[in-house]
Design a protein around this motif. Sequence first.
Motif: not given
Length: 322
Positions: A22-25, A69-82
């Motif tokens: 819920w609080f990803p950096a 959780i990691v898969v969800c963050h990947l799906w939402q693109g949080r590990f790319m760009g930003n």
Amino acid sequence: MSVMVMLTQIALPVLLLVWLAWFPARGVFALGVQALSVAAVLFGIGLAALWTMPPFWVPYIYYGAFAVIVVCHLWQGRFMGNGLWRASAGQTLLVLFALGLGCLGGYMAYLAYQGRALPAVETVDIAPPFGPGTYLVAHGGSSAMVNVHLKTLDKAVERFRPWQGQSRALDIFRISPLGIHKSGWLPSDPARYSTFGTPVVAPCNGEIAKVVDGREDMPVPVMDREHMAGNYVAINCGRFFVILAHLRKGSVTVSAGDRVAVGDLLGEMGNSGNSSEPHLHVHAQRGLPEQAAFGGEPLALTIDGAFPIRNDRIRVAEPVVR
């Protein structure tokens, strides 16, 4: 002890998973550090902690939740760009704190994994010293992170010398197939633990060398520091001795000089001696000193060819009736 278990094996993993979910950096690098730190803590606790209550399957729930959780963050693109690091000052402090915890967790995991290697010492193999059922190894392995007995290898400590024979010992609980080993959270009555009263059988062919019985079974978590081994049986297996300790008072069925074969009944698991809760202590050693029965040369131990380490489960099947 129960407070420490709740903090390290329940509260800390759950809080870290909630924080990651819920609080990803913000920022690819910051989120990566956050995720890797949480993973290191989970694996460190999973490998190094003793999983009896909570039971052995709980770490796998944590690993599964982390993966989701990691898969969800990947799906939402949080590990790319930003960007690389867009975390706020407060979140940066939390990530750095988690990084410190992650380093500690990674070190714990490394030491625990090292304990899986068979030590470079003489090893002897025995049959399971118990009948059909499921058993969990509480202490076992070749590193102190997973086997507390190894501290008695330090010959510089005078009080350890009479106990050096048990330096590579195993402590074993009986559990249900779901990993439950007691009725209640911290019952004081040893009879409420599934280990208590479980038959102990000869793990080798040999001759009974020494028997001690008559020591009281202690209420949990009281320990008898005056008679550390409690009730025990020592078997001369030919090239080595096997000692089985913390037996139930009055349960020993053999006497010194008796011949036994693999599977013969010796007694029952109990809670006598320096035992925090009912369990079976078993170790192999060279020699059986008269004044210090546990002071022989320690030997590594395998059971049916397997080297048991902490949290390993040993299943003994019911014999097939023909």
